[in-house]
Design a protein around this motif. Sequence first.
Motif, PDB file in Angstrom:
ATOM      1  N   GLN A 112       0.830  -1.201   0.000  1.00 45.06           N
ATOM      2  CA  GLN A 112       0.000   0.000   0.000  1.00 45.06           C
ATOM      3  C   GLN A 112       0.868   1.256   0.000  1.00 45.06           C
ATOM      4  O   GLN A 112       0.495   2.283  -0.562  1.00 45.06           O
ATOM      5  N   TYR A 113       2.051   1.160   0.631  1.00 42.40           N
ATOM      6  CA  TYR A 113       2.964   2.307   0.702  1.00 42.40           C
ATOM      7  C   TYR A 113       4.054   2.229  -0.374  1.00 42.40           C
ATOM      8  O   TYR A 113       4.993   3.029  -0.372  1.00 42.40           O
ATOM      9  N   ASN A 114       3.940   1.232  -1.273  1.00 43.91           N
ATOM     10  CA  ASN A 114       4.887   1.060  -2.385  1.00 43.91           C
ATOM     11  C   ASN A 114       6.334   0.938  -1.914  1.00 43.91           C
ATOM     12  O   ASN A 114       7.253   1.562  -2.466  1.00 43.91           O
ATOM     13  N   LEU A 115       6.557   0.134  -0.891  1.00 44.62           N
ATOM     14  CA  LEU A 115       7.899  -0.055  -0.349  1.00 44.62           C
ATOM     15  C   LEU A 115       8.522  -1.327  -0.910  1.00 44.62           C
ATOM     16  O   LEU A 115       7.830  -2.332  -1.089  1.00 44.62           O
ATOM     17  N   PRO A 116       9.836  -1.314  -1.178  1.00 42.10           N
ATOM     18  CA  PRO A 116      10.504  -2.526  -1.662  1.00 42.10           C
ATOM     19  C   PRO A 116      10.689  -3.542  -0.541  1.00 42.10           C
ATOM     20  O   PRO A 116      10.618  -3.207   0.647  1.00 42.10           O
ATOM     21  N   THR A 117      10.971  -4.784  -0.906  1.00 40.31           N
ATOM     22  CA  THR A 117      11.149  -5.865   0.063  1.00 40.31           C
ATOM     23  C   THR A 117      12.297  -5.584   1.026  1.00 40.31           C
ATOM     24  O   THR A 117      12.261  -5.999   2.196  1.00 40.31           O
ATOM     25  N   LEU A 119      11.482  -2.187   8.982  1.00 42.90           N
ATOM     26  CA  LEU A 119      10.186  -1.958   9.631  1.00 42.90           C
ATOM     27  C   LEU A 119       9.997  -2.873  10.837  1.00 42.90           C
ATOM     28  O   LEU A 119       9.464  -2.459  11.879  1.00 42.90           O
ATOM     29  N   LEU A 120      10.447  -4.128  10.706  1.00 40.24           N
ATOM     30  CA  LEU A 120      10.332  -5.066  11.817  1.00 40.24           C
ATOM     31  C   LEU A 120      11.184  -4.637  13.005  1.00 40.24           C
ATOM     32  O   LEU A 120      10.797  -4.820  14.166  1.00 40.24           O
ATOM     33  N   LEU A 121      12.344  -4.041  12.724  1.00 45.23           N
ATOM     34  CA  LEU A 121      13.182  -3.535  13.803  1.00 45.23           C
ATOM     35  C   LEU A 121      12.531  -2.337  14.481  1.00 45.23           C
ATOM     36  O   LEU A 121      12.596  -2.192  15.708  1.00 45.23           O
ATOM     37  N   TYR A 122      11.908  -1.462  13.694  1.00 46.86           N
ATOM     38  CA  TYR A 122      11.151  -0.343  14.271  1.00 46.86           C
ATOM     39  C   TYR A 122      10.076  -0.871  15.217  1.00 46.86           C
ATOM     40  O   TYR A 122       9.890  -0.355  16.328  1.00 46.86           O
ATOM     41  N   ALA A 123       9.375  -1.909  14.754  1.00 44.39           N
ATOM     42  CA  ALA A 123       8.305  -2.497  15.566  1.00 44.39           C
ATOM     43  C   ALA A 123       8.863  -3.129  16.841  1.00 44.39           C
ATOM     44  O   ALA A 123       8.283  -2.975  17.929  1.00 44.39           O
ATOM     45  N   SER A 124       9.995  -3.821  16.733  1.00 42.13           N
ATOM     46  CA  SER A 124      10.592  -4.490  17.888  1.00 42.13           C
ATOM     47  C   SER A 124      11.064  -3.492  18.939  1.00 42.13           C
ATOM     48  O   SER A 124      10.822  -3.662  20.138  1.00 42.13           O
ATOM     49  N   PHE A 147      -4.571   6.025   6.658  1.00 42.73           N
ATOM     50  CA  PHE A 147      -4.373   7.380   6.112  1.00 42.73           C
ATOM     51  C   PHE A 147      -3.017   7.999   6.407  1.00 42.73           C
ATOM     52  O   PHE A 147      -2.690   9.050   5.851  1.00 42.73           O
ATOM     53  N   SER A 148      -2.190   7.367   7.250  1.00 47.05           N
ATOM     54  CA  SER A 148      -0.889   7.953   7.579  1.00 47.05           C
ATOM     55  C   SER A 148       0.045   7.918   6.372  1.00 47.05           C
ATOM     56  O   SER A 148       0.085   6.939   5.626  1.00 47.05           O
ATOM     57  N   SER A 149       0.825   8.979   6.202  1.00 45.86           N
ATOM     58  CA  SER A 149       1.768   9.050   5.085  1.00 45.86           C
ATOM     59  C   SER A 149       3.173   8.602   5.482  1.00 45.86           C
ATOM     60  O   SER A 149       4.011   8.331   4.628  1.00 45.86           O
ATOM     61  N   ASP A 150       3.458   8.535   6.784  1.00 47.16           N
ATOM     62  CA  ASP A 150       4.775   8.132   7.286  1.00 47.16           C
ATOM     63  C   ASP A 150       4.672   6.745   7.917  1.00 47.16           C
ATOM     64  O   ASP A 150       4.323   6.597   9.085  1.00 47.16           O
ATOM     65  N   ILE A 151       4.991   5.713   7.167  1.00 50.12           N
ATOM     66  CA  ILE A 151       4.832   4.341   7.614  1.00 50.12           C
ATOM     67  C   ILE A 151       5.763   3.997   8.771  1.00 50.12           C
ATOM     68  O   ILE A 151       5.385   3.281   9.703  1.00 50.12           O
ATOM     69  N   TYR A 152       6.977   4.552   8.768  1.00 47.42           N
ATOM     70  CA  TYR A 152       7.947   4.211   9.803  1.00 47.42           C
ATOM     71  C   TYR A 152       7.518   4.742  11.169  1.00 47.42           C
ATOM     72  O   TYR A 152       7.573   4.024  12.171  1.00 47.42           O
ATOM     73  N   THR A 153       7.088   5.990  11.212  1.00 45.08           N
ATOM     74  CA  THR A 153       6.615   6.569  12.470  1.00 45.08           C
ATOM     75  C   THR A 153       5.357   5.857  12.953  1.00 45.08           C
ATOM     76  O   THR A 153       5.196   5.583  14.140  1.00 45.08           O
TER      77      THR A 153
END
Length: 446
Positions: free
Chosen positions: A289-294, A300-305, A344-350
């Motif tokens: 949905q955010y058009n991010l590469p693999t 992203l998983l590290l951000y979540a952890s 609706f968020s535009s910043d997936i990492y935050t």
Amino acid sequence: MKTIKTDITCRLDNLPWTFFHTKFVVALGITWILDAFEVVIVSVVLKSMSKSLGLTTFESSWLVSSFLLGALFGAFIFGYLADKYGRKKIFFITLLLYSLGTFLTGFANSFEVAILFRFITGLGLGGEFSAIHSAIDEFVPSRFRGRVDGFITASWNLGSVFASLTGLYLLSNLPEDKAWRYAFLFGGILALLIVFLRLFIPESPRWLISKGYIEKAEEIVKSLEKKYKVKPVKKECEIHIFEGSLKDSIKIILSKYRGRFLFGMALSFTILTTYYGFITILPLVITNQYNLPTTEIPKLLLYASFGGLLGGLVVSFLTDYLGRKITGTVIAMLSMMLSTFFLFSSDIYTTVFIYSFVAYSFASVAYVSAMEVYPSYLRATAIGILSVVGRISGVLAPPILTYLSQIDYKYSILGLSFFWLVGFLAFFIWSKFGIEAKGKSIEEIS
């Protein structure tokens, strides 16, 4: 059912926090780090493992499912055995099973052999859950129980980070057909080393009392009081002595503790569906949905952890400071609201970090709330059954959310929010009719 009066449990709760408690919590709580390591390391090396063994996509999926099936059986079987034969015997057996299973996975040379070893790994790790949490809740003084359980649950994220970094290192420095093998060999050796950390741990005095072994329980508590110069308190509690079967235990859980069990089921459902659902749709649905590469998925998983680790530490203190009811209700409500930000968020990492900071911390209050409300003679059995409910829910959540995403992206996010609604309603109802366990002894609660 026979009962006895004893001051031993009150003396356990009267103990200050000591170096013994620190060693005790580390030696047992490290199970959560191992659990996370096992779940995440498989995700990291699954593709290379499948390629090396010549597995189809369908066969590869069973490498995950066989582990979860083993965990289901392990939680139920060893939960009952921990109530029947004691916590200490079981958490040695289950850790050795886990170590053996994951170590042997590194030598797997066919689909059938890999499935067997993954099942054994799950059997051991699933069995760890019931015995470990029972021992911790029964040994840790009541005024520390919430934050200790919360901290241990939050340490899951350390295992997740450790597995991600281990997998990345091995895949970057070794051929693919060797990297996955070393990952499992390393996990098995690590678990085996932890066996030595547990050699000093005594049996749970509360379990000993529930089986009538009063002198052994007295000996353990008296040695701690002597070592740390603590004057015994003179206050007695009434303890049940249970000699029934598994059928008898389940009958008591579903009758006398029906409300608590339904509450625990709702929490176990929420924890596992939201976690496994999210880590599935994050790489497969949300990143698209955010058009991010693999290549951005590990980041992203590290951000979540890291978000989950920090959030879990905060909530572990709030659980003892504010109480279980208000903390659990607010966290579930905020998680439900924050999950909709992915629409609706535009910043997936935050968004991932903030969501994980709140949502991943839910387990730190939910697990202690669901597990501390049973008497020692059937606690591990109840925890084992709740773990089975959670694992089954965790297995079903990913296909449900990915199916909804094929209809429309927003439906998968709303599905995630619905899972959170279950946890919110459970805590909301519990806050009206349940027990606030903050600062109370196991005997007062159960």
